[in-house]
Design a protein around this motif. Structure first.
Motif, PDB file in Angstrom:
ATOM      1  N   ARG A 185       0.833  -1.212   0.000  1.00 47.82           N
ATOM      2  CA  ARG A 185       0.000   0.000   0.000  1.00 47.82           C
ATOM      3  C   ARG A 185       0.865   1.258   0.000  1.00 47.82           C
ATOM      4  NH1 ARG A 185      -2.898  -3.037   3.993  1.00 47.82           N
ATOM      5  NH2 ARG A 185      -4.827  -3.898   3.152  1.00 47.82           N
ATOM      6  N   ARG A 186       1.986   1.175   0.693  1.00 51.61           N
ATOM      7  CA  ARG A 186       2.872   2.338   0.786  1.00 51.61           C
ATOM      8  C   ARG A 186       3.625   2.563  -0.525  1.00 51.61           C
ATOM      9  NH1 ARG A 186       5.532   0.621   4.656  1.00 51.61           N
ATOM     10  NH2 ARG A 186       7.385  -0.137   3.573  1.00 51.61           N
ATOM     11  N   GLU A 187       4.116   1.505  -1.131  1.00 55.05           N
ATOM     12  CA  GLU A 187       4.946   1.635  -2.326  1.00 55.05           C
ATOM     13  C   GLU A 187       4.127   1.809  -3.603  1.00 55.05           C
ATOM     14  OE1 GLU A 187       8.216   1.837  -2.321  1.00 55.05           O
ATOM     15  OE2 GLU A 187       8.312   1.630  -0.136  1.00 55.05           O
ATOM     16  N   LEU A 188       2.903   1.281  -3.612  1.00 57.17           N
ATOM     17  CA  LEU A 188       2.067   1.340  -4.816  1.00 57.17           C
ATOM     18  C   LEU A 188       0.701   1.933  -4.453  1.00 57.17           C
ATOM     19  CD1 LEU A 188       2.864  -2.186  -6.341  1.00 57.17           C
ATOM     20  CD2 LEU A 188       3.860   0.022  -6.996  1.00 57.17           C
ATOM     21  N   PRO A 189       0.573   3.263  -4.464  1.00 61.15           N
ATOM     22  CA  PRO A 189      -0.702   3.908  -4.091  1.00 61.15           C
ATOM     23  C   PRO A 189      -1.875   3.493  -4.969  1.00 61.15           C
ATOM     24  CG  PRO A 189       1.097   5.511  -4.136  1.00 61.15           C
ATOM     25  CD  PRO A 189       1.629   4.253  -4.742  1.00 61.15           C
ATOM     26  N   ARG A 190      -1.601   2.951  -6.145  1.00 63.68           N
ATOM     27  CA  ARG A 190      -2.695   2.493  -7.002  1.00 63.68           C
ATOM     28  C   ARG A 190      -3.431   1.327  -6.361  1.00 63.68           C
ATOM     29  NH1 ARG A 190      -4.191   3.260 -12.157  1.00 63.68           N
ATOM     30  NH2 ARG A 190      -2.355   4.539 -12.605  1.00 63.68           N
ATOM     31  N   ILE A 191      -2.815   0.642  -5.444  1.00 65.15           N
ATOM     32  CA  ILE A 191      -3.459  -0.499  -4.781  1.00 65.15           C
ATOM     33  C   ILE A 191      -4.447   0.009  -3.740  1.00 65.15           C
ATOM     34  CG2 ILE A 191      -3.090  -2.446  -3.233  1.00 65.15           C
ATOM     35  CD1 ILE A 191      -0.517  -3.029  -4.665  1.00 65.15           C
ATOM     36  N   ASP A 192      -5.698  -0.416  -3.869  1.00 68.01           N
ATOM     37  CA  ASP A 192      -6.730  -0.060  -2.908  1.00 68.01           C
ATOM     38  C   ASP A 192      -6.782  -1.088  -1.780  1.00 68.01           C
ATOM     39  OD1 ASP A 192      -8.877   1.092  -1.638  1.00 68.01           O
ATOM     40  OD2 ASP A 192     -10.368   0.316  -3.019  1.00 68.01           O
ATOM     41  N   GLU A 193      -6.834  -2.352  -2.147  1.00 70.08           N
ATOM     42  CA  GLU A 193      -6.859  -3.440  -1.176  1.00 70.08           C
ATOM     43  C   GLU A 193      -5.892  -4.527  -1.623  1.00 70.08           C
ATOM     44  OE1 GLU A 193     -10.799  -4.876  -0.747  1.00 70.08           O
ATOM     45  OE2 GLU A 193     -11.619  -2.990  -0.012  1.00 70.08           O
ATOM     46  N   VAL A 194      -5.278  -5.189  -0.647  1.00 68.47           N
ATOM     47  CA  VAL A 194      -4.378  -6.298  -0.966  1.00 68.47           C
ATOM     48  C   VAL A 194      -4.421  -7.304   0.171  1.00 68.47           C
ATOM     49  CG1 VAL A 194      -2.384  -5.112   0.039  1.00 68.47           C
ATOM     50  CG2 VAL A 194      -2.019  -6.965  -1.611  1.00 68.47           C
ATOM     51  N   GLU A 195      -4.361  -8.560  -0.186  1.00 68.38           N
ATOM     52  CA  GLU A 195      -4.326  -9.635   0.803  1.00 68.38           C
ATOM     53  C   GLU A 195      -3.151 -10.560   0.474  1.00 68.38           C
ATOM     54  OE1 GLU A 195      -7.190 -13.138   2.705  1.00 68.38           O
ATOM     55  OE2 GLU A 195      -7.772 -12.110   0.860  1.00 68.38           O
ATOM     56  N   ALA A 196      -2.274 -10.703   1.442  1.00 70.95           N
ATOM     57  CA  ALA A 196      -1.141 -11.623   1.294  1.00 70.95           C
ATOM     58  C   ALA A 196      -1.450 -12.894   2.080  1.00 70.95           C
ATOM     59  CB  ALA A 196       0.140 -10.979   1.814  1.00 70.95           C
ATOM     60  N   VAL A 197      -1.415 -14.031   1.401  1.00 79.19           N
ATOM     61  CA  VAL A 197      -1.770 -15.300   2.046  1.00 79.19           C
ATOM     62  C   VAL A 197      -0.675 -16.335   1.811  1.00 79.19           C
ATOM     63  CG1 VAL A 197      -4.250 -14.888   1.867  1.00 79.19           C
ATOM     64  CG2 VAL A 197      -3.076 -16.052   0.011  1.00 79.19           C
ATOM     65  N   ARG A 198      -0.511 -17.204   2.784  1.00 74.55           N
ATOM     66  CA  ARG A 198       0.433 -18.317   2.628  1.00 74.55           C
ATOM     67  C   ARG A 198      -0.211 -19.387   1.754  1.00 74.55           C
ATOM     68  NH1 ARG A 198       0.824 -16.672   7.902  1.00 74.55           N
ATOM     69  NH2 ARG A 198       2.909 -15.975   8.564  1.00 74.55           N
ATOM     70  N   SER A 199       0.519 -19.844   0.768  1.00 70.71           N
ATOM     71  CA  SER A 199       0.049 -20.896  -0.121  1.00 70.71           C
ATOM     72  C   SER A 199       0.943 -22.113   0.108  1.00 70.71           C
ATOM     73  CB  SER A 199       0.114 -20.424  -1.582  1.00 70.71           C
ATOM     74  OG  SER A 199      -0.330 -21.441  -2.460  1.00 70.71           O
ATOM     75  N   TRP A 200       0.517 -22.971   1.037  1.00 70.96           N
ATOM     76  CA  TRP A 200       1.355 -24.119   1.409  1.00 70.96           C
ATOM     77  C   TRP A 200       1.507 -25.055   0.223  1.00 70.96           C
ATOM     78  CZ3 TRP A 200       3.716 -23.770   6.004  1.00 70.96           C
ATOM     79  CH2 TRP A 200       3.176 -22.892   6.955  1.00 70.96           C
ATOM     80  N   PRO A 201       2.682 -25.671   0.072  1.00 70.37           N
ATOM     81  CA  PRO A 201       3.780 -25.706   1.058  1.00 70.37           C
ATOM     82  C   PRO A 201       4.880 -24.652   0.865  1.00 70.37           C
ATOM     83  CG  PRO A 201       4.183 -27.325  -0.639  1.00 70.37           C
ATOM     84  CD  PRO A 201       2.878 -26.671  -0.997  1.00 70.37           C
ATOM     85  N   ASP A 202       4.872 -23.899  -0.265  1.00 77.68           N
ATOM     86  CA  ASP A 202       6.077 -23.097  -0.512  1.00 77.68           C
ATOM     87  C   ASP A 202       5.800 -21.782  -1.253  1.00 77.68           C
ATOM     88  OD1 ASP A 202       5.367 -24.121  -2.944  1.00 77.68           O
ATOM     89  OD2 ASP A 202       7.268 -25.136  -3.350  1.00 77.68           O
ATOM     90  N   GLY A 203       4.596 -21.232  -1.115  1.00 72.18           N
ATOM     91  CA  GLY A 203       4.288 -20.019  -1.870  1.00 72.18           C
ATOM     92  C   GLY A 203       3.599 -18.939  -1.057  1.00 72.18           C
ATOM     93  N   ILE A 204       3.632 -17.721  -1.593  1.00 68.06           N
ATOM     94  CA  ILE A 204       2.885 -16.590  -1.064  1.00 68.06           C
ATOM     95  C   ILE A 204       1.996 -16.072  -2.187  1.00 68.06           C
ATOM     96  CG2 ILE A 204       3.026 -14.176  -0.311  1.00 68.06           C
ATOM     97  CD1 ILE A 204       3.729 -15.985   1.922  1.00 68.06           C
ATOM     98  N   GLY A 205       0.705 -15.893  -1.901  1.00 68.78           N
ATOM     99  CA  GLY A 205      -0.226 -15.361  -2.879  1.00 68.78           C
ATOM    100  C   GLY A 205      -0.602 -13.929  -2.549  1.00 68.78           C
ATOM    101  N   LEU A 206      -0.555 -13.043  -3.547  1.00 68.24           N
ATOM    102  CA  LEU A 206      -0.911 -11.630  -3.370  1.00 68.24           C
ATOM    103  C   LEU A 206      -2.156 -11.334  -4.203  1.00 68.24           C
ATOM    104  CD1 LEU A 206       2.671 -10.084  -3.725  1.00 68.24           C
ATOM    105  CD2 LEU A 206       1.475 -10.725  -1.620  1.00 68.24           C
ATOM    106  N   LYS A 207      -3.262 -11.044  -3.518  1.00 68.17           N
ATOM    107  CA  LYS A 207      -4.523 -10.737  -4.176  1.00 68.17           C
ATOM    108  C   LYS A 207      -4.730  -9.221  -4.143  1.00 68.17           C
ATOM    109  CE  LYS A 207      -6.439 -15.137  -2.619  1.00 68.17           C
ATOM    110  NZ  LYS A 207      -7.532 -15.797  -1.842  1.00 68.17           N
ATOM    111  N   VAL A 208      -4.711  -8.595  -5.304  1.00 66.58           N
ATOM    112  CA  VAL A 208      -4.688  -7.134  -5.398  1.00 66.58           C
ATOM    113  C   VAL A 208      -6.003  -6.601  -5.976  1.00 66.58           C
ATOM    114  CG1 VAL A 208      -3.584  -5.191  -6.586  1.00 66.58           C
ATOM    115  CG2 VAL A 208      -2.185  -7.042  -5.643  1.00 66.58           C
ATOM    116  N   THR A 209      -6.470  -5.487  -5.401  1.00 60.67           N
ATOM    117  CA  THR A 209      -7.572  -4.721  -5.975  1.00 60.67           C
ATOM    118  C   THR A 209      -7.072  -3.307  -6.226  1.00 60.67           C
ATOM    119  OG1 THR A 209      -9.233  -5.999  -4.745  1.00 60.67           O
ATOM    120  CG2 THR A 209      -9.928  -3.893  -5.667  1.00 60.67           C
ATOM    121  N   GLU A 210      -7.088  -2.892  -7.482  1.00 61.03           N
ATOM    122  CA  GLU A 210      -6.569  -1.570  -7.830  1.00 61.03           C
ATOM    123  C   GLU A 210      -7.647  -0.491  -7.692  1.00 61.03           C
ATOM    124  OE1 GLU A 210      -4.766  -1.450 -11.647  1.00 61.03           O
ATOM    125  OE2 GLU A 210      -3.428  -3.152 -11.273  1.00 61.03           O
TER     126      GLU A 210
END
Length: 264
Positions: free
Chosen positions: A100-125
């Protein structure tokens, strides 16, 4: 003799009940408990090692969804997810705040753990509802009045916001009272209440004062909107007025209970 034999049998019966059973089963139960405790400790230690020490549950990739103007590469770069770190230790809240700080175009974002070895970023602009000219560039304003991005090319079907605010005379009292930011928010509110058909044809939204909002439509038609209050009623009134006077050039819904149209 008979009495002593009876007493001896009674003593043997007493010895065979109660305490002897405790002595016979107590050590076995104790061994079982010890084995269970050791197993639990080993399982706990193994679980901790798997989560924190093994190579199986470490961040290997970052996926991005929901982008439109932004690219997944831009989002991943701004997120700065620590690749190779144990997945359980990744601070998802910190990632969200950083995006949110680095990309003001982002309105909402959710960072989730994607087991076993990933991170998922769900963005709403953020989506622009108005544009403000700045030299040869354009500032995008969203439906909350946030000026979130400056672009070199104006997006299609987004009207321009023109602030024709007074610089002298009694009209400046309204500007001092409400402030430019408040007037911009009122303009955004009015833009959000426009009927869909009118919004598509709106080229510019002018603000002269709190109750001096007007629209410039394609083809040179104009609308006096007034203040941003009673927006839903003004939208219905304007729709009906345009149907009743399809050749009119000017519409006034600033007082929605007494609308007017003129020109042809």
């Amino acid at each position: 003799m008979a009495g002593s034999a009876t007493a001896e049998r009674g003593a043997r019966q007493q010895e065979s009940s109660g305490p002897p059973l405790v002595r016979r089963w107590g050590p076995r139960r104790l061994r079982v408990i010890i084995i269970l405790v050791v197993a639990a400790l080993l399982l706990g230690a193994g679980g901790v090692w798997v989560l924190y020490g093994s190579q199986w549950l470490r961040v290997d990739h970052v996926s991005v969804s929901g982008t439109d103007v932004l690219t997944p590469r831009e989002v991943r770069a701004a997120a700065a997810v620590p690749l190779g770190s144990p997945l359980v230790t990744v601070d998802t809240a910190a990632i969200e705040a950083r995006l949110r700080r680095e990309l003001p175009r982002i309105d909402e974002v959710e960072a989730v753990r994607s087991w076993p070895d990933g991170i998922g970023l769900k963005v709403t602009e953020r989506k622009p509802v108005l544009l403000v000219r700045k030299g040869s560039k354009f500032i995008e304003v969203d439906d909350e009045g946030v000026r979130f991005a400056t672009v070199s090319r104006a997006p299609k079907n987004v009207p321009f916001l023109e602030l024709a605010l007074p610089t002298s005379g009694s009209a400046t009292a309204g500007l001092r009272r409400f402030g430019e930011d408040r007037l911009v928010r009122e303009a955004v509110k009015a833009a959000g209440d426009l009927p869909a058909a009118v919004a598509r044809r709106t080229r510019a939204l002018k603000v002269r004062s709190y109750d001096g909002i007007s629209l410039e439509l394609a083809g040179g038609r104009t609308v006096d909107w007034g203040s941003a209050e009673n927006g839903a009623l003004k939208a219905r009134t304007l729709t009906a007025l345009m149907k009743a006077a399809p050749t009119a050039r000017h519409f006034d819904v600033s007082a929605p209970t007494a609308p007017a149209s003129s020109g042809s």
